[in-house]
Write an enzyme that holds these catalytic residues in place. Structure first.
Site, PDB file in Angstrom:
ATOM      1  N   GLY A  10      -7.308  -3.466   1.863  1.00  0.00           N
ATOM      2  CA  GLY A  10      -6.390  -2.331   1.919  1.00  0.00           C
ATOM      3  C   GLY A  10      -6.468  -1.646   3.268  1.00  0.00           C
ATOM      4  O   GLY A  10      -7.274  -2.020   4.132  1.00  0.00           O
ATOM      5  N   TYR A  72      -5.398   1.675  -7.287  1.00  0.00           N
ATOM      6  CA  TYR A  72      -3.978   1.470  -7.573  1.00  0.00           C
ATOM      7  C   TYR A  72      -3.288   2.668  -6.926  1.00  0.00           C
ATOM      8  O   TYR A  72      -3.379   3.793  -7.430  1.00  0.00           O
ATOM      9  CB  TYR A  72      -3.763   1.439  -9.082  1.00  0.00           C
ATOM     10  CG  TYR A  72      -2.340   1.147  -9.508  1.00  0.00           C
ATOM     11  CD1 TYR A  72      -1.884  -0.169  -9.615  1.00  0.00           C
ATOM     12  CD2 TYR A  72      -1.459   2.176  -9.810  1.00  0.00           C
ATOM     13  CE1 TYR A  72      -0.583  -0.444 -10.012  1.00  0.00           C
ATOM     14  CE2 TYR A  72      -0.151   1.908 -10.213  1.00  0.00           C
ATOM     15  CZ  TYR A  72       0.273   0.594 -10.308  1.00  0.00           C
ATOM     16  OH  TYR A  72       1.567   0.328 -10.706  1.00  0.00           O
ATOM     17  N   THR A  73      -2.640   2.444  -5.765  1.00  0.00           N
ATOM     18  CA  THR A  73      -2.148   3.566  -4.955  1.00  0.00           C
ATOM     19  C   THR A  73      -0.642   3.811  -5.093  1.00  0.00           C
ATOM     20  O   THR A  73      -0.086   4.639  -4.371  1.00  0.00           O
ATOM     21  CB  THR A  73      -2.487   3.334  -3.462  1.00  0.00           C
ATOM     22  OG1 THR A  73      -2.034   2.031  -3.089  1.00  0.00           O
ATOM     23  CG2 THR A  73      -3.967   3.444  -3.204  1.00  0.00           C
ATOM     24  N   TYR A 135      -1.187   9.515 -11.215  1.00  0.00           N
ATOM     25  CA  TYR A 135      -2.079   8.983 -10.174  1.00  0.00           C
ATOM     26  C   TYR A 135      -3.176  10.005  -9.864  1.00  0.00           C
ATOM     27  O   TYR A 135      -4.372   9.681  -9.856  1.00  0.00           O
ATOM     28  CB  TYR A 135      -1.260   8.661  -8.917  1.00  0.00           C
ATOM     29  CG  TYR A 135      -2.085   8.402  -7.684  1.00  0.00           C
ATOM     30  CD1 TYR A 135      -2.756   7.195  -7.501  1.00  0.00           C
ATOM     31  CD2 TYR A 135      -2.197   9.373  -6.673  1.00  0.00           C
ATOM     32  CE1 TYR A 135      -3.516   6.960  -6.368  1.00  0.00           C
ATOM     33  CE2 TYR A 135      -2.953   9.145  -5.534  1.00  0.00           C
ATOM     34  CZ  TYR A 135      -3.602   7.944  -5.389  1.00  0.00           C
ATOM     35  OH  TYR A 135      -4.360   7.713  -4.265  1.00  0.00           O
TER      36      TYR A 135
HETATM   37  N1  LIG Z   1      -2.775   5.739   1.239  1.00  0.00           N
HETATM   38  C1  LIG Z   1      -2.825   7.055   1.172  1.00  0.00           C
HETATM   39  O1  LIG Z   1      -1.947   7.772   1.677  1.00  0.00           O
HETATM   40  C2  LIG Z   1      -3.993   7.718   0.469  1.00  0.00           C
HETATM   41  C3  LIG Z   1      -3.997   9.120   0.395  1.00  0.00           C
HETATM   42  C4  LIG Z   1      -5.075   9.739  -0.251  1.00  0.00           C
HETATM   43  C5  LIG Z   1      -6.099   8.994  -0.802  1.00  0.00           C
HETATM   44  N2  LIG Z   1      -6.043   7.633  -0.734  1.00  0.00           N
HETATM   45  C6  LIG Z   1      -7.144   6.875  -1.334  1.00  0.00           C
HETATM   46  O2  LIG Z   1      -7.794   6.147  -0.311  1.00  0.00           O
HETATM   47  C7  LIG Z   1      -8.298   4.907  -0.843  1.00  0.00           C
HETATM   48  C8  LIG Z   1      -7.823   3.753   0.028  1.00  0.00           C
HETATM   49  O3  LIG Z   1      -6.390   3.754   0.015  1.00  0.00           O
HETATM   50  P1  LIG Z   1      -5.529   2.706   0.858  1.00  0.00           P
HETATM   51  O4  LIG Z   1      -4.339   3.410   1.371  1.00  0.00           O
HETATM   52  O5  LIG Z   1      -6.417   1.939   1.766  1.00  0.00           O
HETATM   53  O6  LIG Z   1      -5.039   1.791  -0.339  1.00  0.00           O
HETATM   54  P2  LIG Z   1      -4.440   0.304  -0.282  1.00  0.00           P
HETATM   55  O7  LIG Z   1      -4.016  -0.044   1.092  1.00  0.00           O
HETATM   56  O8  LIG Z   1      -3.467   0.223  -1.413  1.00  0.00           O
HETATM   57  O9  LIG Z   1      -5.735  -0.549  -0.631  1.00  0.00           O
HETATM   58  C9  LIG Z   1      -6.302  -0.610  -1.893  1.00  0.00           C
HETATM   59  C10 LIG Z   1      -6.869  -1.992  -2.066  1.00  0.00           C
HETATM   60  O10 LIG Z   1      -7.457  -2.093  -3.366  1.00  0.00           O
HETATM   61  C11 LIG Z   1      -7.055  -3.336  -3.909  1.00  0.00           C
HETATM   62  N3  LIG Z   1      -7.135  -3.316  -5.369  1.00  0.00           N
HETATM   63  C12 LIG Z   1      -6.199  -2.930  -6.261  1.00  0.00           C
HETATM   64  N4  LIG Z   1      -6.634  -3.126  -7.508  1.00  0.00           N
HETATM   65  C13 LIG Z   1      -7.878  -3.647  -7.408  1.00  0.00           C
HETATM   66  C14 LIG Z   1      -8.845  -4.079  -8.357  1.00  0.00           C
HETATM   67  N5  LIG Z   1      -8.596  -4.040  -9.662  1.00  0.00           N
HETATM   68  N6  LIG Z   1     -10.016  -4.575  -7.898  1.00  0.00           N
HETATM   69  C15 LIG Z   1     -10.266  -4.650  -6.576  1.00  0.00           C
HETATM   70  N7  LIG Z   1      -9.391  -4.280  -5.629  1.00  0.00           N
HETATM   71  C16 LIG Z   1      -8.208  -3.769  -6.037  1.00  0.00           C
HETATM   72  C17 LIG Z   1      -5.628  -3.494  -3.421  1.00  0.00           C
HETATM   73  O11 LIG Z   1      -5.182  -4.836  -3.584  1.00  0.00           O
HETATM   74  P3  LIG Z   1      -3.604  -5.114  -3.843  1.00  0.00           P
HETATM   75  O12 LIG Z   1      -2.872  -4.464  -2.705  1.00  0.00           O
HETATM   76  O13 LIG Z   1      -3.532  -6.591  -3.872  1.00  0.00           O
HETATM   77  O14 LIG Z   1      -3.287  -4.449  -5.156  1.00  0.00           O
HETATM   78  C18 LIG Z   1      -5.783  -3.080  -1.975  1.00  0.00           C
HETATM   79  O15 LIG Z   1      -6.204  -4.144  -1.155  1.00  0.00           O
HETATM   80  C19 LIG Z   1      -7.835   4.861  -2.295  1.00  0.00           C
HETATM   81  O16 LIG Z   1      -8.864   5.324  -3.113  1.00  0.00           O
HETATM   82  C20 LIG Z   1      -6.682   5.853  -2.342  1.00  0.00           C
HETATM   83  O17 LIG Z   1      -6.539   6.415  -3.631  1.00  0.00           O
HETATM   84  C21 LIG Z   1      -5.022   6.981  -0.105  1.00  0.00           C
END
Ligand SMILES: NC(=O)c1ccc[n+]([C@@H]2O[C@H](COP(=O)([O-])OP(=O)(O)OC[C@H]3O[C@@H](n4cnc5c(N)ncnc54)[C@H](OP(=O)(O)O)[C@@H]3O)[C@@H](O)[C@H]2O)c1
Length: 293
Positions: A10, A72-73, A135
């Site tokens: 991710g 799951y974002t 979420y």
């Molecule tokens: N993006 C934002 O703006 C944002 C804002 C606030 C907080 N956050 C938090 O920051 C963290 C990182 O976010 P990110 O933006 O890097 O998210 P991301 O790019 O969606 O990455 C999440 C990763 O987790 C994987 N994943 C999903 N289901 C899984 C499972 N069951 N087992 C193992 N891996 C799994 C996804 O794979 P697939 O893509 O194949 O499903 C993806 O590679 C998360 O906790 C998110 O809630 C994000």
């Protein structure tokens, strides 16, 4: 130190592998069958929803620290696929916690400003939570599971992450750049506020938390508190694209499935004071991303 990173493909996970593998031994895990890390990390397939596999991998790797970037974002998807969202965002965390030996193994977990209702952001760590979408609820449930687990923990809430990813995943910056490069008009909300956060800065903050053995709840976000519309204008500015192609819209007009906090975002005084870490403006980080891309 032996570190296991989940969600390593991710946006944040990939940045953490890049930054932390310079110093630590990294086992990088995600859903896909394999991933190349140029020797910087060992890759293992891991679905954090599968309790048995989580237990086996934690037993084999014997990490001193787990960094949970898996999630799951899909905020709108979480309203429809509630079971999936909870099973990954909270159930996955429960599986990690129950697989962690009750020794010194620590969990660093990433959470979100969506645990707040967005009526009066930016928010500090001690302000009351009140998610307005599913979420946000799943992420708050995970925080609570961690806090009562007895396992050493740090939770870092962040918001509106952006960064360079090599795996082709959804990214607001990439989407804006690609649309404007094709001279397409885009409509961006001007009533949702936050402080967009460079994933590299957050990975640096995580490294500082590890090095200083910090524990507890922290907020880490970017320097600029702005609307999504203003964020898109800054992207257009740095990438030399036409800002006139960016139109203002409202959250109400977008009719998204999940309600969105309007005045969200985070204040970061606590982490600033305790850990003395760098914070980045959008212009600085976009310029550095552009140089790196
Ligand atoms: N993006 C934002 O703006 C944002 C804002 C606030 C907080 N956050 C938090 O920051 C963290 C990182 O976010 P990110 O933006 O890097 O998210 P991301 O790019 O969606 O990455 C999440 C990763 O987790 C994987 N994943 C999903 N289901 C899984 C499972 N069951 N087992 C193992 N891996 C799994 C996804 O794979 P697939 O893509 O194949 O499903 C993806 O590679 C998360 O906790 C998110 O809630 C994000």
């Amino acid at each position: 130190m032996n570190i296991l990173i989940t969600g390593a493909n991710g946006m944040l996970g990939e940045e953490c592998v890049k930054v932390l593998s310079k110093v630590y031994t990294i086992t990088a895990c995600d859903l896909q069958d394999s991933h190349e890390y140029d020797g910087s990390a060992v890759y293992q397939k891991l679905d954090i929803v599968d309790q048995e596999i989580v237990k086996n991998i934690v037993e084999n790797v014997q990490p001193e620290l787990i960094i949970n970037c898996a999630a799951y974002t899909d905020v709108d998807g979480s309203e429809i696929n509630r079971k999936t969202a909870w099973n990954i965002n909270a159930g996955g965390v429960r599986n990690l916690l129950s697989a962690m030996p009750r020794t010194d193994c620590k969990l660093i977990h990433i959470s979100t400003d969506y645990v707040f209702d967005g009526s009066s952001g930016p928010y500090a760590e001690d302000q009351p939570t009140k998610p307005i979408n599913y979420y946000g609820q799943t992420k708050l449930d995970a925080e609570k599971l961690i806090q009562k687990s007895g396992i050493p923990w740090a939770i870092i809430r962040t918001n509106v992450l952006y960064g360079n990813t090599t795996v082709q995943k959804a990214s607001f910056v990439r989407w804006v750049v690609e649309k404007l490069q094709r001279f397409e008009t885009i409509s961006i909300v001007n009533d949702q506020f936050g402080n967009p956060t460079w994933s590299f800065g957050l990975a640096e903050a995580i490294q500082k938390i590890i090095d200083k053995k910090a524990a507890g709840l922290y907020h880490y976000a970017g320097k600029d508190y702005i609307s999504r519309f203003e964020f898109a204008l800054k992207i257009a500015g740095v990438y030399d694209l036409d800002p006139m192609l960016i139109r203002k819209t409202t959250t109400r007009a977008l009719k998204q499935k999940a309600p969105r906090p309007y005045k969200a975002g985070l204040t970061c005084e606590k982490i600033k004071k305790e850990l003395n870490i760098p914070f980045y403006s959008i212009i600085e980080s976009l310029n550095r991303m552009k140089g790196n891309s």
